[in-house]
Design a protein around this motif. Structure first.
Motif, PDB file in Angstrom:
ATOM      1  N   ILE A 154     114.711  71.098  68.660  1.00  0.00           N
ATOM      2  CA  ILE A 154     113.910  69.972  68.164  1.00  0.00           C
ATOM      3  C   ILE A 154     114.818  68.764  67.927  1.00  0.00           C
ATOM      4  O   ILE A 154     115.875  68.880  67.316  1.00  0.00           O
ATOM      5  CB  ILE A 154     113.208  70.353  66.840  1.00  0.00           C
ATOM      6  N   VAL A 155     114.374  67.605  68.409  1.00  0.00           N
ATOM      7  CA  VAL A 155     115.108  66.366  68.146  1.00  0.00           C
ATOM      8  C   VAL A 155     114.214  65.308  67.500  1.00  0.00           C
ATOM      9  O   VAL A 155     114.719  64.314  66.968  1.00  0.00           O
ATOM     10  CB  VAL A 155     115.736  65.798  69.442  1.00  0.00           C
ATOM     11  N   ARG A 156     112.879  65.520  67.551  1.00  0.00           N
ATOM     12  CA  ARG A 156     111.945  64.539  66.979  1.00  0.00           C
ATOM     13  C   ARG A 156     110.762  65.270  66.326  1.00  0.00           C
ATOM     14  O   ARG A 156     110.291  66.295  66.847  1.00  0.00           O
ATOM     15  CB  ARG A 156     111.396  63.608  68.063  1.00  0.00           C
ATOM     16  N   PRO A 157     110.232  64.740  65.219  1.00  0.00           N
ATOM     17  CA  PRO A 157     109.046  65.350  64.609  1.00  0.00           C
ATOM     18  C   PRO A 157     107.840  65.369  65.547  1.00  0.00           C
ATOM     19  O   PRO A 157     106.981  66.242  65.429  1.00  0.00           O
ATOM     20  CB  PRO A 157     108.781  64.451  63.386  1.00  0.00           C
ATOM     21  N   GLU A 158     107.790  64.420  66.484  1.00  0.00           N
ATOM     22  CA  GLU A 158     106.660  64.369  67.404  1.00  0.00           C
ATOM     23  C   GLU A 158     106.540  65.637  68.246  1.00  0.00           C
ATOM     24  O   GLU A 158     105.435  66.025  68.656  1.00  0.00           O
ATOM     25  CB  GLU A 158     106.780  63.150  68.322  1.00  0.00           C
ATOM     26  N   GLN A 159     107.653  66.312  68.503  1.00  0.00           N
ATOM     27  CA  GLN A 159     107.585  67.567  69.254  1.00  0.00           C
ATOM     28  C   GLN A 159     106.820  68.633  68.462  1.00  0.00           C
ATOM     29  O   GLN A 159     106.037  69.392  69.020  1.00  0.00           O
ATOM     30  CB  GLN A 159     109.003  68.062  69.564  1.00  0.00           C
ATOM     31  N   VAL A 160     107.059  68.660  67.167  1.00  0.00           N
ATOM     32  CA  VAL A 160     106.348  69.609  66.304  1.00  0.00           C
ATOM     33  C   VAL A 160     104.867  69.249  66.244  1.00  0.00           C
ATOM     34  O   VAL A 160     103.996  70.127  66.278  1.00  0.00           O
ATOM     35  CB  VAL A 160     106.969  69.632  64.895  1.00  0.00           C
ATOM     36  N   GLU A 161     104.573  67.959  66.167  1.00  0.00           N
ATOM     37  CA  GLU A 161     103.172  67.516  66.133  1.00  0.00           C
ATOM     38  C   GLU A 161     102.430  67.924  67.402  1.00  0.00           C
ATOM     39  O   GLU A 161     101.273  68.355  67.348  1.00  0.00           O
ATOM     40  CB  GLU A 161     103.113  65.997  65.959  1.00  0.00           C
ATOM     41  N   VAL A 162     103.090  67.811  68.555  1.00  0.00           N
ATOM     42  CA  VAL A 162     102.461  68.205  69.817  1.00  0.00           C
ATOM     43  C   VAL A 162     102.135  69.688  69.799  1.00  0.00           C
ATOM     44  O   VAL A 162     101.039  70.106  70.217  1.00  0.00           O
ATOM     45  CB  VAL A 162     103.373  67.848  71.007  1.00  0.00           C
ATOM     46  N   LEU A 163     103.061  70.504  69.324  1.00  0.00           N
ATOM     47  CA  LEU A 163     102.799  71.938  69.255  1.00  0.00           C
ATOM     48  C   LEU A 163     101.632  72.235  68.314  1.00  0.00           C
ATOM     49  O   LEU A 163     100.758  73.058  68.639  1.00  0.00           O
ATOM     50  CB  LEU A 163     104.054  72.681  68.799  1.00  0.00           C
ATOM     51  N   ALA A 164     101.598  71.571  67.173  1.00  0.00           N
ATOM     52  CA  ALA A 164     100.507  71.801  66.207  1.00  0.00           C
ATOM     53  C   ALA A 164      99.156  71.404  66.808  1.00  0.00           C
ATOM     54  O   ALA A 164      98.165  72.135  66.664  1.00  0.00           O
ATOM     55  CB  ALA A 164     100.771  71.032  64.923  1.00  0.00           C
ATOM     56  N   ARG A 165      99.103  70.262  67.485  1.00  0.00           N
ATOM     57  CA  ARG A 165      97.831  69.828  68.101  1.00  0.00           C
ATOM     58  C   ARG A 165      97.415  70.780  69.216  1.00  0.00           C
ATOM     59  O   ARG A 165      96.216  71.069  69.399  1.00  0.00           O
ATOM     60  CB  ARG A 165      97.966  68.405  68.634  1.00  0.00           C
ATOM     61  N   THR A 166      98.382  71.263  69.984  1.00  0.00           N
ATOM     62  CA  THR A 166      98.066  72.212  71.054  1.00  0.00           C
ATOM     63  C   THR A 166      97.491  73.500  70.477  1.00  0.00           C
ATOM     64  O   THR A 166      96.529  74.066  71.024  1.00  0.00           O
ATOM     65  CB  THR A 166      99.329  72.514  71.883  1.00  0.00           C
ATOM     66  N   LEU A 167      98.051  73.961  69.379  1.00  0.00           N
ATOM     67  CA  LEU A 167      97.518  75.159  68.738  1.00  0.00           C
ATOM     68  C   LEU A 167      96.113  74.920  68.188  1.00  0.00           C
ATOM     69  O   LEU A 167      95.255  75.809  68.236  1.00  0.00           O
ATOM     70  CB  LEU A 167      98.466  75.624  67.626  1.00  0.00           C
ATOM     71  N   ASP A 168      95.874  73.716  67.683  1.00  0.00           N
ATOM     72  CA  ASP A 168      94.503  73.379  67.248  1.00  0.00           C
ATOM     73  C   ASP A 168      93.520  73.566  68.394  1.00  0.00           C
ATOM     74  O   ASP A 168      92.449  74.179  68.236  1.00  0.00           O
ATOM     75  CB  ASP A 168      94.444  71.920  66.761  1.00  0.00           C
TER      76      ASP A 168
END
Length: 450
Positions: free
Chosen positions: A194-208
């Motif tokens: 991970i280098v940016r919080p946006e990567q985590v956000e993308v994973l969370a939205r994909t799981l949604d």
């Protein structure tokens, strides 16, 4: 008659002043709830997705028992192998509970790895591996053969492998639901590099999206984060960003793992100096500990990369020299792993990584001896403190207050969860099983009317 003290502020003024703190303190309590209610595994064992089977945990346990029999068949041999300064009685208990653990529950958390343990393969090969691993997982749910916690590690959400990572996630969850209709309890997805919080956000939205489309409960899949780049620890403005990454997971983050070797490597530490006691990793551990303390996020330390691999293996007939060399190599690696696990425990990291089945021997020996060695002192202190109605007290030369009371309670909770302590040993704390289940020292005192 006692003279009434004079105040400059009215009771109403004091209440109005405190009222201004209500929102801030509510936010604080929500963000820092204290000890997580869920059981934290003592380790994560990772294995390539192409090798995963429904009975992988049992197989690893059998391999570990073989190493135990060959190189530490009895209590004294185990103490000697690990360099533990144990009494004969302690060695006997550790050896007995270690063997029982390897038979009953050898793996507490397993990670089906599509990253380092899987490597770069053709898309059709990773597609097939994702579906096959999901089908094995579904079969393991039915058979009851999976470890208490299970997850998958994706490739990074980078511009090169991001699409591949999300495709694998989709294939795995879709095949799992189609095969069984339910997720294993405690299922998680680990995000690396991970280098940016946006990567985590993308994973969370994909799981949604996946949960909604597959008919899964919202937040059924947890997100685990791997801190293995400098940018996942310190932001470009110099701020510590671990809590930003946790927030980006939208409430899904359960565990934050320290990726020791990628982190030291990306900071230009020479390969031969990349050990778990490197000062850079000591700093990283403390930064993570302080920034995420009292949240409901669990922390996990890195792996010992000195592995107990026999140099002469795969043959039935070995010379005396080869047998001695096997024994020396395995025991040396065990001692390093034992030392690393004990250091992690002493720093408040109750979980770390194992890379080889033989490390299960030194893993559980380290965990069990840690709690058993501390049992007498912890039980004495906690029993006296509770008996004193939670008032600050001097126990020997140690001053205990409510914070140390919670720390002592945590000791027993983690010792019980790991299998290091029995309920009878935990009862020496002076607390009942129901009181231990509250997980809150303050609540225990309140229930006792203290």
């Amino acid at each position: 008659m006692r003279k009434r003290p004079r105040l400059s502020l009215s009771e109403g003024e004091i209440l109005r002043a405190l009222g201004g703190l209500e929102a801030a303190l509510t936010d604080h309590h929500d963000r820092y709830p204290g000890v997580p209610e869920s059981r934290q595994p003592v380790h994560t064992v990772a294995g390539g997705a192409h090798l995963f089977r429904r009975d992988t945990a049992a197989k690893l346990g059998r391999i570990a028992r073989g190493y135990l029999d060959r190189y530490a068949g009895g209590p004294a041999a185990l103490a000697d192998a690990l360099g533990g300064a144990w009494s004969p009685g302690l060695a006997e208990v550790v050896h007995q509970r270690l063997r029982g653990k390897l038979e009953r529950e050898p793996v507490e958390s397993f990670l089906i790895d599509f990253e380092d343990g899987f490597g770069t393969r053709a898309d059709e090969d990773e597609d097939a591996a994702a579906v096959a691993a999901a089908e094995e997982t579904a079969a393991g749910v039915v058979a009851g053969s999976l470890p208490p916690a299970l997850g998958i590690r994706l490739k990074p959400l980078s511009d090169i492998t991001g699409g591949r990572a999300l495709r694998t996630l989709d294939l795995f969850l879709t095949a799992l639901v189609a095969s069984d209709g339910s997720l294993p309890e405690g299922f998680s997805v680990l995000l690396p590099k991970i280098v940016r919080p946006e990567q985590v956000e993308v994973l969370a939205r994909t799981l949604d999206r996946l949960e909604q489309g597959l008919g899964l409960a919202r937040d059924a899949v947890a997100i685990d984060l791997m801190i293995e780049t400098p940018q996942s620890l310190i932001g470009p403005d110099g701020r510590i960003v671990a809590s930003d990454l946790v927030d980006a997971a939208g409430g899904r983050c359960r565990t934050v793992h320290l990726g020791a070797y990628d982190l030291t490597g990306s900071a230009s530490v020479a390969a031969e100096e990349q050990t778990l006691d490197h000062p850079l990793l000591e700093t990283a551990r403390q930064i993570l500990k302080l920034s995420l303390a009292q949240t409901d996020v669990q922390l996990s330390d890195g792996a010992t990369n000195v592995l107990p691999v026999e140099p002469h293996r795969g043959r039935t007939a070995l010379s005396a020299f080869e047998r001695d060399e096997n024994r020396s190599v395995v025991r040396h690696a065990w001692r390093q792993h034992y030392f690393d696990v004990r250091r992690s425990l002493s720093q408040g990291y109750y979980q770390s990584w194992d890379l080889h089945p033989a490390q299960l021997v030194s893993r559980y020996a380290a965990v069990f001896s840690f709690f058993l060695e501390g049992l007498d002192a912890a039980a004495w202190r906690l029993e006296r403190f509770v008996a004193g109605a939670g008032q600050a007290i001097l126990t020997g030369s140690v001053f205990d207050d409510e914070a140390s009371g919670q720390g002592l309670l945590n000791f027993f909770l983690r010792g019980l969860a790991s299998g290091a302590l029995t309920p009878e040993e935990a009862a020496r704390s002076g607390l009942s099983s129901k009181e231990l289940e509250t997980r809150s020292f303050r609540e225990i005192l309140e229930r006792r009317g203290a």
